[in-house]
Design an enzyme around this catalytic site. Structure first.
Site, PDB file in Angstrom:
ATOM      1  N   LYS A   1       0.848  -1.196   0.000  1.00  0.00           N
ATOM      2  CA  LYS A   1       0.000   0.000   0.000  1.00  0.00           C
ATOM      3  C   LYS A   1       0.891   1.256   0.000  1.00  0.00           C
ATOM      4  O   LYS A   1       2.041   1.196   0.427  1.00  0.00           O
ATOM      5  CB  LYS A   1      -0.945  -0.012   1.205  1.00  0.00           C
ATOM      6  N   HIS A   2       0.398   2.371  -0.559  1.00  0.00           N
ATOM      7  CA  HIS A   2      -0.937   2.715  -1.033  1.00  0.00           C
ATOM      8  C   HIS A   2      -0.790   3.155  -2.493  1.00  0.00           C
ATOM      9  O   HIS A   2      -0.248   4.230  -2.755  1.00  0.00           O
ATOM     10  CB  HIS A   2      -1.543   3.836  -0.209  1.00  0.00           C
TER      11      HIS A   2
ATOM     12  N   HIS B   1      -6.814  10.789   5.453  1.00  0.00           N
ATOM     13  CA  HIS B   1      -7.875  10.531   6.432  1.00  0.00           C
ATOM     14  C   HIS B   1      -8.772  11.752   6.594  1.00  0.00           C
ATOM     15  O   HIS B   1      -9.961  11.624   6.898  1.00  0.00           O
ATOM     16  CB  HIS B   1      -7.277  10.169   7.796  1.00  0.00           C
TER      17      HIS B   1
ATOM     18  N   ASP C   1      -8.388   1.405   0.257  1.00  0.00           N
ATOM     19  CA  ASP C   1      -8.152   1.867   1.629  1.00  0.00           C
ATOM     20  C   ASP C   1      -9.529   2.118   2.250  1.00  0.00           C
ATOM     21  O   ASP C   1     -10.566   2.039   1.573  1.00  0.00           O
ATOM     22  CB  ASP C   1      -7.303   3.133   1.621  1.00  0.00           C
TER      23      ASP C   1
END
Length: 572
Positions: free
Chosen positions: A217-218, A230, A303
């Protein structure tokens, strides 16, 4: 001809393969028996609240309309469950193993892929006694691919012991932005070649060494952003050539190593897709680039769909459908499971998604499960889990790996190793999880003084203590960052006040190595990249002279130290 056709149909109904007719693979046979709601459920991985499969939780009732984790699994025919400490899923090995067994028993038709974010370092979900490693950037400093493999192997074996079959690791992002608020020390470093080597090694350690699925990831690379996905939607301004040179190599390495999954990033990369859609919802990136150009054939997982980066442009009912249309296979943690589940079913009913498209992703998920032995799942033994997790042998591996990672960048006047008989004060920032000031002081036989983010009174107390000792070791964490409520500024004030005493000061950056560039006045400076117990023990060995510092900077400290820099000296 008609008689033969009838006979073949009769044999097929009995599950008996006719001569000359190839037997269906277990995946195809299972897929053929699944209903559409069961297929759609296989695409989702989410969390449930409770330490046991049958724990009643008001949070489950609020989020899912049922009371227990087992009922959440059964209601949505979930393909996977993810564990967190805050959902009470992760307490101790026996409890986790028992929870895993209970959830698997509740799974309808297809066993679960149970997962957690066990990256180590700053993202560590499995609590003690689970073996703790120092995280990606520390491994990068150690320049030890075998250590990355062993990290993955030990981690995977401990996860499998408690019934967790999938680790959301390693982090394949190349951290070229010192101000990156979300990746930082989770990355192996700023060099694409180093990140590629370590990524591949950890994938192999998890999968070949422990039969545990890895997820690089990512994608397509979150290493050059000053925005946390986020809380916002980062835009990466790399050109396509820069992406090929900087961001792509670790993902290419992960694919070559056979990574079971690759996780998408909620980032916009205009050079790869000018639409403004985040990569998670971008067909040019997931299907065109990852599937087409890079040739990836495994599972693409999003995600978390709770994150702001994927929710800014479209509503929660559109995001899972658009992710599937873009090429994703597994949908992680939708903010409203019922809305997301109904949206995918509705998209099939309307023709926006075909059932053949759903089958394509379900087949990949089932193939991953078959590869890891989940289609013939057996319960794990809670007592065996308790013996495996955090075993003495595993802890020795973690310490040996970590002993290679401590990086020294300054040692004026030969201050280190500390002279025998000197009185030592250990002060500064202390992790609530690992109590690093206290641990280090205990290892050194020194006086501890925890300041946290110090106010003026704490700084004065530390100065008084420093004046009463021969040398002070001060620990900092993200002291370079003065942008959020000034946590770094208070730590910088502490270090400057300690230097002003005239007594020798050793600076230790226990998280971001960039701290050593923000605080140039100390006599010696080291980076550990982690506040874990194994890192503090390795640090103590270096300070005492029992171990030479062997780490090399895996990133540049702008204006101060180049990538690859690191001092060493003879041990006593």
């Amino acid at each position: 001809m008609r008689t033969r056709t009838v006979a073949l149909l009769a044999l097929a109904a009995l599950g008996v393969p006719a001569a000359g007719v190839p037997k269906a693979s277990p995946v195809d046979a299972l897929l053929a028996r699944m209903t559409l709601p069961e297929k759609v459920g296989q695409l989702f991985t989410t969390y449930a609240y409770g330490s046991d499969a049958h724990t009643v939780s008001a949070e489950n009732r609020r989020l899912y309309g049922v009371d227990t984790p087992a009922e959440v699994v059964a209601k949505y025919h979930l393909g996977g469950v993810i564990y967190f400490a805050w959902t009470n899923s992760l307490q101790n090995p026996r409890q986790i193993a028992t929870l895993s067994n209970g959830l698997q028993a509740a799974a309808t038709r297809v066993p679960l892929a149970i997962s957690t974010d066990q990256e180590h370092g700053v993202v560590t979900r499995m609590p003690a006694p689970a073996t703790q490693f120092p995280g990606g950037m520390a491994l990068g400093a150690g320049r030890d691919p075998a250590g990355a493999y062993r990290t993955g192997q030990v981690t995977g074996r401990e996860l499998r012991a408690v019934g967790i079959t999938q680790a959301w690791a390693p982090v394949a992002d190349v951290n070229v932005n010192p101000a990156n608020p979300v990746i930082g020390v989770r990355s192996f470093g700023s060099d694409p070649g180093l990140a590629a080597t370590m990524t591949a090694s950890q994938v192999l350690g998890l999968q070949r060494g422990a039969n545990t699925s890895a997820a690089a990831k990512h994608f397509p690379g979150h290493g050059d952003t000053a925005t946390d996905s986020h809380t916002g939607l980062p835009v990466i301004t790399h050109t396509r050539e820069e992406w090929q040179r900087v961001d792509a190599p670790p993902f290419r390495a992960a694919i070559a190593a056979g990574a079971d999954a690759i996780m998408s990033a909620h980032i916009v990369v205009p050079a790869l897709d000018p639409s403004g859609d985040p990569a998670t919802l971008s067909k040019p990136i997931l299907t065109g680039l990852l599937r087409g150009e890079l040739g990836y054939r495994g599972v693409i997982v999003t995600d978390s769909l709770e994150m702001a980066g994927v929710r800014q442009k479209y509503g929660d009912e559109r995001v899972p459908v658009l992710a599937l249309k873009a090429g994703a296979d597994m949908l992680l943690m939708p903010p409203n499971m019922q809305v997301a589940y109904d949206a995918v079913l509705g998209a099939v009913a309307s023709g926006e998604l075909t059932e053949a498209r759903i089958d394509e992703s379900v087949r990949r998920v089932l193939t991953l499960k078959q590869k890891r032995g989940l289609l013939t799942w057996q319960p794990v033994d809670p007592e065996a889990a308790a013996r495996t997790v955090g075993s003495a042998g595993n802890v020795r591996v973690a310490q040996a790996v970590t002993d290679r990672t401590i990086t020294a960048v300054r040692n004026e006047g030969g201050l280190l190793p500390l002279a025998e008989g000197r009185s030592v004060l250990v002060t500064g920032w202390n992790s609530s999880a690992t109590n690093n000031v206290t641990t280090l002081a205990g290892e050194l036989g020194a006086t501890p003084l925890v300041t946290g983010l110090p106010d003026d009174a704490k700084i004065a107390e530390a100065v008084t203590a420093a004046n009463a000792h021969d040398v002070t070791v001060v620990l900092t964490s993200r002291a370079w960052d003065t942008t959020t409520a000034d946590p770094g500024g208070r730590q910088q004030a502490l270090v400057k006040a300690l230097v002003a005493t005239g007594k020798p000061v050793v600076l230790v950056a226990v998280r971001d190595p960039y701290d050593v560039g923000s605080l140039p006045g100390t006599g010696a400076a080291l980076a550990t990249y982690s506040s874990s117990v194994v890192s503090m023990k390795a640090l103590a060995k270096v300070l005492r002279g029992d171990l030479p510092p062997r780490g090399k900077l895996p990133v540049e400290i702008p204006g101060h130290y180049p990538y690859g820099y690191g001092l060493s000296w003879s041990v006593r």
